[in-house]
Design an enzyme around this catalytic site. Structure first.
Site, PDB file in Angstrom:
ATOM      1  N   ARG A 167       0.857  -1.192   0.000  1.00  0.00           N
ATOM      2  CA  ARG A 167       0.000   0.000   0.000  1.00  0.00           C
ATOM      3  C   ARG A 167       0.893   1.242   0.000  1.00  0.00           C
ATOM      4  O   ARG A 167       1.730   1.405   0.893  1.00  0.00           O
ATOM      5  CB  ARG A 167      -0.897  -0.007   1.242  1.00  0.00           C
ATOM      6  CG  ARG A 167      -1.711   1.256   1.374  1.00  0.00           C
ATOM      7  CD  ARG A 167      -2.616   1.265   2.614  1.00  0.00           C
ATOM      8  NE  ARG A 167      -3.242   2.562   2.686  1.00  0.00           N
ATOM      9  CZ  ARG A 167      -3.245   3.352   3.760  1.00  0.00           C
ATOM     10  NH1 ARG A 167      -2.705   2.966   4.892  1.00  0.00           N
ATOM     11  NH2 ARG A 167      -3.802   4.531   3.700  1.00  0.00           N
ATOM     12  N   HIS A 192      -2.925  10.925   0.858  1.00  0.00           N
ATOM     13  CA  HIS A 192      -2.356  10.677   2.185  1.00  0.00           C
ATOM     14  C   HIS A 192      -1.660  11.983   2.600  1.00  0.00           C
ATOM     15  O   HIS A 192      -0.458  12.022   2.825  1.00  0.00           O
ATOM     16  CB  HIS A 192      -1.401   9.487   2.138  1.00  0.00           C
ATOM     17  CG  HIS A 192      -1.093   8.874   3.472  1.00  0.00           C
ATOM     18  ND1 HIS A 192      -1.261   7.537   3.750  1.00  0.00           N
ATOM     19  CD2 HIS A 192      -0.633   9.414   4.635  1.00  0.00           C
ATOM     20  CE1 HIS A 192      -0.899   7.282   5.004  1.00  0.00           C
ATOM     21  NE2 HIS A 192      -0.505   8.423   5.560  1.00  0.00           N
ATOM     22  N   GLU A 232      -7.338   8.493   6.570  1.00  0.00           N
ATOM     23  CA  GLU A 232      -7.571   9.134   7.864  1.00  0.00           C
ATOM     24  C   GLU A 232      -8.076  10.572   7.749  1.00  0.00           C
ATOM     25  O   GLU A 232      -7.392  11.510   8.185  1.00  0.00           O
ATOM     26  CB  GLU A 232      -6.293   9.083   8.714  1.00  0.00           C
ATOM     27  CG  GLU A 232      -5.770   7.680   8.949  1.00  0.00           C
ATOM     28  CD  GLU A 232      -4.515   7.648   9.834  1.00  0.00           C
ATOM     29  OE1 GLU A 232      -4.004   8.712  10.206  1.00  0.00           O
ATOM     30  OE2 GLU A 232      -4.059   6.540  10.142  1.00  0.00           O
ATOM     31  N   ASN A 270      -7.320   1.733  10.105  1.00  0.00           N
ATOM     32  CA  ASN A 270      -6.005   1.922  10.723  1.00  0.00           C
ATOM     33  C   ASN A 270      -6.205   1.918  12.229  1.00  0.00           C
ATOM     34  O   ASN A 270      -7.043   2.665  12.744  1.00  0.00           O
ATOM     35  CB  ASN A 270      -5.390   3.272  10.321  1.00  0.00           C
ATOM     36  CG  ASN A 270      -4.989   3.312   8.855  1.00  0.00           C
ATOM     37  OD1 ASN A 270      -5.094   2.305   8.153  1.00  0.00           O
ATOM     38  ND2 ASN A 270      -4.531   4.470   8.409  1.00  0.00           N
ATOM     39  N   TYR A 293      -3.970   1.562  15.998  1.00  0.00           N
ATOM     40  CA  TYR A 293      -2.705   1.441  16.726  1.00  0.00           C
ATOM     41  C   TYR A 293      -2.917   1.268  18.223  1.00  0.00           C
ATOM     42  O   TYR A 293      -2.165   0.606  18.898  1.00  0.00           O
ATOM     43  CB  TYR A 293      -1.845   2.696  16.495  1.00  0.00           C
ATOM     44  CG  TYR A 293      -1.360   2.836  15.075  1.00  0.00           C
ATOM     45  CD1 TYR A 293      -0.094   2.383  14.714  1.00  0.00           C
ATOM     46  CD2 TYR A 293      -2.154   3.417  14.089  1.00  0.00           C
ATOM     47  CE1 TYR A 293       0.364   2.503  13.410  1.00  0.00           C
ATOM     48  CE2 TYR A 293      -1.700   3.540  12.780  1.00  0.00           C
ATOM     49  CZ  TYR A 293      -0.449   3.082  12.449  1.00  0.00           C
ATOM     50  OH  TYR A 293       0.014   3.196  11.157  1.00  0.00           O
ATOM     51  N   GLU A 323      -3.430  -0.248   8.201  1.00  0.00           N
ATOM     52  CA  GLU A 323      -2.233   0.142   8.965  1.00  0.00           C
ATOM     53  C   GLU A 323      -2.349  -0.416  10.371  1.00  0.00           C
ATOM     54  O   GLU A 323      -3.396  -0.300  11.017  1.00  0.00           O
ATOM     55  CB  GLU A 323      -2.102   1.666   9.114  1.00  0.00           C
ATOM     56  CG  GLU A 323      -1.651   2.394   7.900  1.00  0.00           C
ATOM     57  CD  GLU A 323      -1.514   3.899   8.142  1.00  0.00           C
ATOM     58  OE1 GLU A 323      -1.235   4.322   9.289  1.00  0.00           O
ATOM     59  OE2 GLU A 323      -1.708   4.648   7.172  1.00  0.00           O
TER      60      GLU A 323
END
Ligand code: IFM
Length: 452
Positions: free
Chosen positions: A79, A123, A168, A294, A296, A352
């Site tokens: 990606r 992005h 995002e 995504n 985290y 991600e």
């Protein structure tokens, strides 16, 4: 390892990700225009150490060697994002063929290596000239984005099978326009909300363009979705967690999958909302083929005694990454299950997931990163458990293939499974690279065995 790798079907997509401004460099080459991040980095005090993406990992020149590394890793997909200012340096009008040529070569090299390109169109590197004309808070930027998408899809649409319109949008809207910690550094709630609306609208318009110019491809969008846990069952803590979920998650998920903003949040934001024109919500809610997630970390949220809407608690009982982010694999599992239950996307990719740690080279030149390896193993296990719960998870991308420019943190934070020595640009696969390689191989072997 075997138990977790057995969960993944044989067509599960294993990948790694990165993004244009973070890895390409070559910021003045082949007609590329200035982006908001070039300008932000050049503004004293905005980016740690005065770092910029001018050279970054020099992926622009080294992509063939990096693809060789990807082959060694054994990933199915890579990606990356396209840099808008390479394609339309002046924001509108003349298309820069040399910019398109680069992505043409990159895509062909990937396909020739058996690696599927997953292309993110935006992005965060908006052409500065468009920011000067009003940026994302201005509706005209949506028209400019249409032109850009047409140019990229017109050139690459015959080969790209997976498009991601935006990465995002919450970060661009709030961190870039609301709080000013990212480019372009504005600090206005009204700008943040207008940006969010225009990013969503431009997503919907891009879906139409991609359906026409890249028939047969799958189109989606990537959201950063953290799972907020209420600190207690007390109604004020539950309300605080719901607020955070509304602001970060539902503000984007509801329009995309239900064609409307969440009513509780709309009520709160009403005084600062941008104009919503007839048809906007229908455009935004156009069916998509997959949702990119995504993830985290996942915060513990409670009421704010000082009168704010919410407060993030500091957990004592979890590990933290070098970003200070809490390691909460269960949050990925819970978020995936919840998104499937509440919004039922046809497919989900974790686009991600990864961790920054302060990696150093040993005397032998190697980079050992057991914390990252453990992080990836636990999060991948959580993703596997979500599949067991019926989540339509089709793939997982580690962030990041290599250390790169981490926005306002500059090069200080290292997320890569490949170490980059910024003095020489040498690449050194870390311990986590070899772990991920072996994991992918064993996952495939077990899936094939099960299918036989
Ligand atoms: O580096 C970023 C990426 O650009 C977007 N998602 C989060 C990553 C880590 O902060």
């Amino acid at each position: 390892m075997s138990d977790q790798s057995r969960r993944f079907p044989s067509d599960f997509v294993w990948g790694a990700a990165t993004a244009s401004y973070q890895h390409e460099g070559a910021s003045n080459e082949d007609g590329r225009g200035e982006s908001v991040w070039d300008r932000f980095c050049a503004t004293p005090g905005k980016v740690r150490n005065g770092d910029s993406g001018a050279i970054a990992c020099d992926f622009y020149h080294r992509y063939r060697d990096d693809i060789a590394l990807m082959r060694e890793l054994g990933i199915d997909a890579f990606r990356f994002s396209v840099a808008w200012p390479r394609i339309l340096p002046n924001g509108r009008g003349a298309v820069n063929d040399k910019g398109l040529d680069f992505y043409d070569r990159l895509v062909d090299e990937l396909l020739g290596s058996g690696i599927e390109p997953f292309v993110t169109l935006f992005h965060w590197d908006t052409p500065q000239v468009l920011e000067d004309a009003g940026g994302w808070p201005a509706r005209a930027t949506v028209d400019a984005y249409d032109e850009y998408v047409e140019a990229v899809a017109g050139r690459l649409g015959d080969r790209i099978k997976h498009w991601i319109t935006h990465n995002e949008p919450w970060v661009v809207a709030w961190i870039g326009y609301g709080w000013g910690h990212h480019a372009p550094g504005r600090t206005s709630d009204a700008d943040a909300l207008a940006t969010a609306h225009h990013l969503l609208l431009s997503h919907g318009r891009a879906v139409e363009i991609l359906r026409a110019l890249s028939p047969g491809s799958e189109v989606g969008i990537t959201l950063n979705l953290d799972h907020p846990y209420a600190a207690s069952d007390a109604p004020e803590d539950v309300a605080a967690a719901r607020w955070v979920d509304g602001m970060h998650n539902r503000w984007f998920l509801d329009p995309l999958f239900r064609g409307e903003y969440p009513s509780d949040m709309l009520e709160a934001f009403q005084p600062t909302m941008p104009a919503i024109e007839d048809g906007d919500m229908r455009t935004i809610g156009a069916p998509i083929d997959f949702l990119g997630v995504n993830n985290y970390t996942s915060p513990l949220v409670g009421a704010d005694a000082n009168g704010g809407r919410s407060r993030f608690f500091h957990r004592e009982d979890v590990d933290r990454t070098d970003m200070g982010w809490e390691v909460v694999p269960e949050g990925l599992h819970d978020m995936l299950v919840r998104v499937q239950r509440d919004y039922d996307p046809p497919a989900i990719y974790v686009t991600e997931n990864g961790a920054a740690f302060a990696d150093v080279r040993g005397h032998d030149g190697a980079v050992l990163d057991p914390e990252r390896q453990a992080y990836l193993a636990e999060y991948i296990d959580a993703a596997g458990r979500a599949i067991d719960q019926g989540v339509a998870l089709r793939g997982y991308f580690a962030w990041s293939l290599m250390d790169n420019f981490e926005w306002a943190w500059g090069y200080w934070k290292r997320f890569g499974i490949v170490y980059v020595d910024y003095a020489t640009l040498e690449r050194v696969p870390k311990g986590s690279f070899y772990w991920y390689r072996d994991f992918i191989e064993s996952s495939r072997a077990q899936a094939d065995e099960a299918a036989a």
